[in-house]
Scaffold this motif. Structure first.
Motif: not given
Ligand code: FES
Ligand SMILES: [Fe+2]
Length: 353
Positions: A77-80, A56, A58-59, A75
């Motif tokens: 973690y934060h749903g992207w 991902c 993002h992170r 994803c």
């Protein structure tokens, strides 16, 4: 010709066999590392295979830890959300009035094709300046349409660098020692004389009539069989056996997962109406046969630890030599952005096996 561990490299800007089609189910994803790159494969509910980088942006959580609804990947973690091309299509934490150019967060998408019951992936150069779209085609199993599927398919993981798997599988002189078994062959060595020609990104063992070891069994398969073997970079081999009546082709593909793990997939295509009766035997024989190749490669790893210089002889090692030369020329021609010039010359090779 000598080789050392420093000569190890993966070819890029080339198609690799990723997996047999049946392993990728509609609406499901499957994580697989190829050439040390974590890749998320998936198949949309509509049936289209795809592959994106499994990290991902993002992170860095692997996207394979998230969810796939049959249309896009989310994803954990934060749903992207990312579509099958890797385009970022949603960031759930954004408020309605927080407009943002999501294209900055796309993940890398890979070119993926499905041909003859297999999923292939194009691995571009890791340096975007040297990466370019495919300019050569995926090798085909001769005599079968693009919709054909293998009658049988088996994958075995070899704990070695790709070169040792490729060289081991094409090596004409190992059979009497490695494949000696009651169901295949004895220790007796016989002379072999074969013609070889260059073919696109590889070489061909010229079509020839097979020796009469099957004797009276020929009536069963419609005459004396002819055989032709074609090798393609980066590690693909077709062996076609034809008689007046039938055609059977073995496709073997070799794909590196990492420096020391390589998948070897062994498949059969045939137009023999009663071919089904062969399946139970082949389900037993193929793992046993490939296991013999893998076992000797495992032993080879012991010696390779001390990074010895490896020596290649004439004739029976010419195929190995061509493999290394083809690979080096492919890399050079890519780096210099010029036509590939085959190092293979038509010649007759002779060996005892
Ligand atoms: S790490 Fe993937 S959405 Fe945040
Ligand atoms: Fe073998």
């Amino acid at each position: 010709m000598v080789f050392t561990a420093d000569d190890q490299f993966f070819l890029r800007n080339i198609w690799y066999h990723a997996m047999p089609s049946h392993e990728l189910k509609p609406g499901k994803m499957l994580a697989k590392t190829l050439l040390d790159e974590p890749i998320l494969f998936g198949r949309t509910r509509a049936g289209k295979p795809f592959a994106i980088k499994d990290i991902c942006p993002h992170r860095a959580v692997p996207l394979s830890c998230g969810w796939f609804n049959g249309e896009d990947v989310q994803c954990c973690y934060h749903g992207w959300r990312f579509d099958p091309a890797g385009k970022c299509v949603e960031i759930p934490s954004l408020m309605d009035d927080q407009k943002m150019d999501l294209s900055r967060f796309d993940v890398r998408g890979y070119d993926v094709r499905e041909v003859q019951g297999n999923v292939w992936i194009y691995i571009p150069d890791s340096d975007p300046k040297k990466a370019h779209p495919p300019n050569l085609d995926i090798p085909r199993v001769p005599g079968f349409s693009d919709d054909a599927k293998p009658a049988i398919s088996y994958t075995m993981r070899f704990p070695c660098f790709i070169d040792h798997a490729v060289v081991g599988l094409m090596d004409p002189a190992h059979s009497p020692f490695v494949h000696r078994s009651w169901w295949w062959r004895g220790a007796q060595l016989n002379p072999e004389i074969k013609w070889f020609d260059p073919s696109p990104y590889g070489f061909t063992m010229r079509r020839h009539t097979m020796p009469a070891t099957m004797g009276r069994g020929y009536w069963l398969i419609g005459g004396v069989p002819e055989n032709e073997i074609i090798f393609y970079l980066p590690g693909v081999r077709t062996e076609e056996t034809t008689t007046n009546k039938y055609r059977a082709v073995n496709l073997t593909t070799v794909t590196p997962l990492s420096e020391n793990e390589t998948d070897v997939t062994f498949e059969f295509y045939w137009d023999i109406p009663w071919g089904g009766v062969l399946k139970p035997f082949l389900h037993y024989l193929i793992p046993a046969f490939l296991g013999q190749d893998r076992d000797v490669v495992i032993k080879q790893q012991i010696g390779l630890k001390s990074e010895p210089i490896l020596r290649l002889i004439k004739d029976s090692d010419v195929l190995a030599r061509w493999y290394y030369q083809l690979k080096a020329e492919y890399r050079r021609s890519q780096a210099e952005n010029r036509e590939f010039v085959s190092p293979v010359k038509t010649q007759q090779l002779r060996w005892m096996a």
